[in-house]
Design a protein around this motif. Structure first.
Motif, PDB file in Angstrom:
ATOM      1  N   THR A 109       0.800  -1.220   0.000  1.00 51.56           N
ATOM      2  CA  THR A 109       0.000   0.000   0.000  1.00 51.56           C
ATOM      3  C   THR A 109       0.837   1.275   0.000  1.00 51.56           C
ATOM      4  OG1 THR A 109      -0.147  -0.080   2.411  1.00 51.56           O
ATOM      5  CG2 THR A 109      -1.946  -1.107   1.167  1.00 51.56           C
ATOM      6  N   ASP A 110       2.108   1.186   0.332  1.00 46.82           N
ATOM      7  CA  ASP A 110       2.951   2.376   0.443  1.00 46.82           C
ATOM      8  C   ASP A 110       3.837   2.546  -0.785  1.00 46.82           C
ATOM      9  OD1 ASP A 110       1.971   2.981   2.974  1.00 46.82           O
ATOM     10  OD2 ASP A 110       3.444   1.694   3.951  1.00 46.82           O
ATOM     11  N   PRO A 111       4.150   3.808  -1.121  1.00 51.40           N
ATOM     12  CA  PRO A 111       5.087   4.038  -2.229  1.00 51.40           C
ATOM     13  C   PRO A 111       6.481   3.568  -1.814  1.00 51.40           C
ATOM     14  CG  PRO A 111       4.569   6.099  -1.129  1.00 51.40           C
ATOM     15  CD  PRO A 111       3.684   5.054  -0.517  1.00 51.40           C
ATOM     16  N   PRO A 112       7.397   3.448  -2.771  1.00 46.83           N
ATOM     17  CA  PRO A 112       8.754   3.043  -2.407  1.00 46.83           C
ATOM     18  C   PRO A 112       9.412   4.112  -1.544  1.00 46.83           C
ATOM     19  CG  PRO A 112       8.667   3.700  -4.704  1.00 46.83           C
ATOM     20  CD  PRO A 112       7.261   3.710  -4.199  1.00 46.83           C
ATOM     21  N   PRO A 113      10.429   3.764  -0.779  1.00 49.20           N
ATOM     22  CA  PRO A 113      11.089   4.761   0.066  1.00 49.20           C
ATOM     23  C   PRO A 113      11.720   5.860  -0.769  1.00 49.20           C
ATOM     24  CG  PRO A 113      12.351   2.722   0.031  1.00 49.20           C
ATOM     25  CD  PRO A 113      11.071   2.463  -0.697  1.00 49.20           C
ATOM     26  N   ASP A 114      11.754   7.050  -0.203  1.00 52.79           N
ATOM     27  CA  ASP A 114      12.328   8.179  -0.930  1.00 52.79           C
ATOM     28  C   ASP A 114      13.817   8.351  -0.653  1.00 52.79           C
ATOM     29  OD1 ASP A 114      12.049   8.922   1.672  1.00 52.79           O
ATOM     30  OD2 ASP A 114      10.784  10.661   1.292  1.00 52.79           O
ATOM     31  N   SER A 115      14.369   7.558   0.243  1.00 54.69           N
ATOM     32  CA  SER A 115      15.780   7.675   0.591  1.00 54.69           C
ATOM     33  C   SER A 115      16.517   6.392   0.214  1.00 54.69           C
ATOM     34  CB  SER A 115      15.922   7.929   2.091  1.00 54.69           C
ATOM     35  OG  SER A 115      17.264   7.781   2.482  1.00 54.69           O
ATOM     36  N   PRO A 116      17.622   6.500  -0.527  1.00 54.43           N
ATOM     37  CA  PRO A 116      18.396   5.309  -0.873  1.00 54.43           C
ATOM     38  C   PRO A 116      18.890   4.544   0.362  1.00 54.43           C
ATOM     39  CG  PRO A 116      19.127   7.180  -2.186  1.00 54.43           C
ATOM     40  CD  PRO A 116      18.159   7.707  -1.155  1.00 54.43           C
ATOM     41  N   SER A 117      19.014   5.228   1.475  1.00 54.42           N
ATOM     42  CA  SER A 117      19.489   4.556   2.688  1.00 54.42           C
ATOM     43  C   SER A 117      18.475   3.537   3.203  1.00 54.42           C
ATOM     44  CB  SER A 117      19.803   5.590   3.781  1.00 54.42           C
ATOM     45  OG  SER A 117      18.609   6.227   4.192  1.00 54.42           O
ATOM     46  N   MET A 119      16.945   1.416   1.218  1.00 54.80           N
ATOM     47  CA  MET A 119      17.002   0.249   0.345  1.00 54.80           C
ATOM     48  C   MET A 119      17.963  -0.756   0.981  1.00 54.80           C
ATOM     49  SD  MET A 119      17.143   2.321  -3.264  1.00 54.80           S
ATOM     50  CE  MET A 119      17.552   0.920  -4.262  1.00 54.80           C
ATOM     51  N   ARG A 120      17.707  -2.059   0.729  1.00 54.29           N
ATOM     52  CA  ARG A 120      18.572  -3.081   1.320  1.00 54.29           C
ATOM     53  C   ARG A 120      19.200  -3.942   0.240  1.00 54.29           C
ATOM     54  NH1 ARG A 120      14.454  -5.376   4.760  1.00 54.29           N
ATOM     55  NH2 ARG A 120      15.079  -7.252   3.684  1.00 54.29           N
ATOM     56  N   ALA A 121      20.325  -4.527   0.592  1.00 51.32           N
ATOM     57  CA  ALA A 121      20.987  -5.501  -0.270  1.00 51.32           C
ATOM     58  C   ALA A 121      21.367  -6.694   0.606  1.00 51.32           C
ATOM     59  CB  ALA A 121      22.230  -4.892  -0.899  1.00 51.32           C
ATOM     60  N   HIS A 122      21.288  -7.868   0.049  1.00 55.81           N
ATOM     61  CA  HIS A 122      21.630  -9.100   0.767  1.00 55.81           C
ATOM     62  C   HIS A 122      21.832 -10.198  -0.264  1.00 55.81           C
ATOM     63  CE1 HIS A 122      17.463 -10.287  -0.016  1.00 55.81           C
ATOM     64  NE2 HIS A 122      17.136  -9.062   0.355  1.00 55.81           N
ATOM     65  N   PRO A 123      22.483 -11.283   0.113  1.00 54.93           N
ATOM     66  CA  PRO A 123      22.662 -12.375  -0.856  1.00 54.93           C
ATOM     67  C   PRO A 123      21.318 -12.928  -1.311  1.00 54.93           C
ATOM     68  CG  PRO A 123      24.063 -12.702   1.063  1.00 54.93           C
ATOM     69  CD  PRO A 123      23.137 -11.563   1.386  1.00 54.93           C
ATOM     70  N   GLY A 124      21.295 -13.488  -2.514  1.00 57.14           N
ATOM     71  CA  GLY A 124      20.098 -14.164  -2.992  1.00 57.14           C
ATOM     72  C   GLY A 124      19.614 -13.669  -4.330  1.00 57.14           C
ATOM     73  N   ARG A 125      18.465 -14.195  -4.703  1.00 55.43           N
ATOM     74  CA  ARG A 125      17.820 -13.851  -5.963  1.00 55.43           C
ATOM     75  C   ARG A 125      16.321 -13.830  -5.730  1.00 55.43           C
ATOM     76  NH1 ARG A 125      20.008 -12.849 -10.513  1.00 55.43           N
ATOM     77  NH2 ARG A 125      18.675 -12.906 -12.325  1.00 55.43           N
ATOM     78  N   GLU A 126      15.610 -12.902  -6.363  1.00 54.94           N
ATOM     79  CA  GLU A 126      14.160 -12.794  -6.241  1.00 54.94           C
ATOM     80  C   GLU A 126      13.525 -12.724  -7.615  1.00 54.94           C
ATOM     81  OE1 GLU A 126      12.693  -9.652  -3.740  1.00 54.94           O
ATOM     82  OE2 GLU A 126      14.265  -9.995  -2.269  1.00 54.94           O
ATOM     83  N   TRP A 127      12.301 -13.228  -7.658  1.00 52.43           N
ATOM     84  CA  TRP A 127      11.443 -13.105  -8.836  1.00 52.43           C
ATOM     85  C   TRP A 127      10.090 -12.667  -8.315  1.00 52.43           C
ATOM     86  CZ3 TRP A 127       6.776 -15.212 -10.187  1.00 52.43           C
ATOM     87  CH2 TRP A 127       6.392 -15.103 -11.519  1.00 52.43           C
ATOM     88  N   LEU A 128       9.466 -11.725  -8.956  1.00 56.39           N
ATOM     89  CA  LEU A 128       8.138 -11.291  -8.524  1.00 56.39           C
ATOM     90  C   LEU A 128       7.278 -10.980  -9.723  1.00 56.39           C
ATOM     91  CD1 LEU A 128       7.739  -7.911  -8.761  1.00 56.39           C
ATOM     92  CD2 LEU A 128       9.466  -8.019  -6.989  1.00 56.39           C
ATOM     93  N   VAL A 129       5.959 -11.140  -9.518  1.00 58.61           N
ATOM     94  CA  VAL A 129       4.984 -10.782 -10.542  1.00 58.61           C
ATOM     95  C   VAL A 129       3.918  -9.929  -9.867  1.00 58.61           C
ATOM     96  CG1 VAL A 129       3.585 -12.872 -10.262  1.00 58.61           C
ATOM     97  CG2 VAL A 129       3.478 -11.614 -12.403  1.00 58.61           C
ATOM     98  N   VAL A 130       3.480  -8.892 -10.535  1.00 61.98           N
ATOM     99  CA  VAL A 130       2.427  -8.039  -9.999  1.00 61.98           C
ATOM    100  C   VAL A 130       1.091  -8.647 -10.410  1.00 61.98           C
ATOM    101  CG1 VAL A 130       1.421  -5.727 -10.019  1.00 61.98           C
ATOM    102  CG2 VAL A 130       3.904  -5.997 -10.057  1.00 61.98           C
TER     103      VAL A 130
END
Length: 197
Positions: A109-117, A119-130
């Motif tokens: 329900t929320d827009p993406p964050p407005d600050s790059p700080s 955002m997260r990074a971590h090992p792995g891979r994701e796939w998503l469909v809207v």
């Protein structure tokens, strides 16, 4: 393998033929790959020849599968129900054949964050469909608009976050083991900083 177990015998024969056809191979092509005569392979597929273990091993290799997959019969657990995570408005399904993979459905329900700080990074891979609505995927320095029925796949070592545009959206995500762990560690944060479903 003997003919004693008629159901398994029939299933394996059908599976051999189906795998051959799926590869687009003729009897001759698979027979050559499995070092069998085409007539022997035909009799195996049609139930006119006993299934021998050594031939099954050879056929499994030629079909680029394993003997276990060729003779697998477990179909009891075909249907599974999700685990409900009401706090994060999502449902989770583990993949039985690959316990490291998880499928997650979530309403955003929320827009993406407005600050790059955030955002997260971590090992792995994701796939998503809207599934409905429009999602915004922030990935490194790029911004992607993901519409209904569009999918995105990315390595999670890139800083990333996801939100909505123009109203709520529903997202179905598939996470490998590392990506799932990365999101579990971040679940104590607020919704806007949780980057994925």
């Amino acid at each position: 393998m003997t003919q004693d177990n008629g159901e398994l015998d029939s299933l394996v024969r059908k599976r051999i033929r189906a795998l051959r056809v799926a590869q687009g191979w003729s009897l001759d092509e698979l027979a050559t790959r499995a070092r069998l005569s085409p007539s022997t392979l035909s009799r195996i597929e049609n139930g006119r020849r006993r299934l021998a273990l050594d031939q099954l091993v050879t056929l499994a290799r030629a079909l680029d599968t394993s003997l276990d997959q060729l003779v697998e019969t477990a179909t009891d657990d075909v249907i599974s129900s999700p685990t409900i995570d009401a706090a994060h408005q999502r449902m989770l399904w583990p993949i039985r054949a690959d316990p490291g993979v998880t499928v997650v459905r979530q309403r955003r329900t929320d827009p993406p964050p407005d600050s790059p700080s955030r955002m997260r990074a971590h090992p792995g891979r994701e796939w998503l469909v809207v599934l409905s609505g429009t999602a915004v995927l922030l990935l490194g320095n790029r911004r992607f608009r993901v519409e209904t029925n569009q999918a995105a796949e990315f390595p999670t070592m890139l800083p990333h976050a996801i939100g909505t545009e123009g109203g709520p959206c529903e997202v179905l995500g598939i996470f490998d083991r590392d990506a799932r762990r990365g999101h579990q560690r971040g679940e104590g944060t607020d919704d806007a900083s949780r980057p994925s479903p």
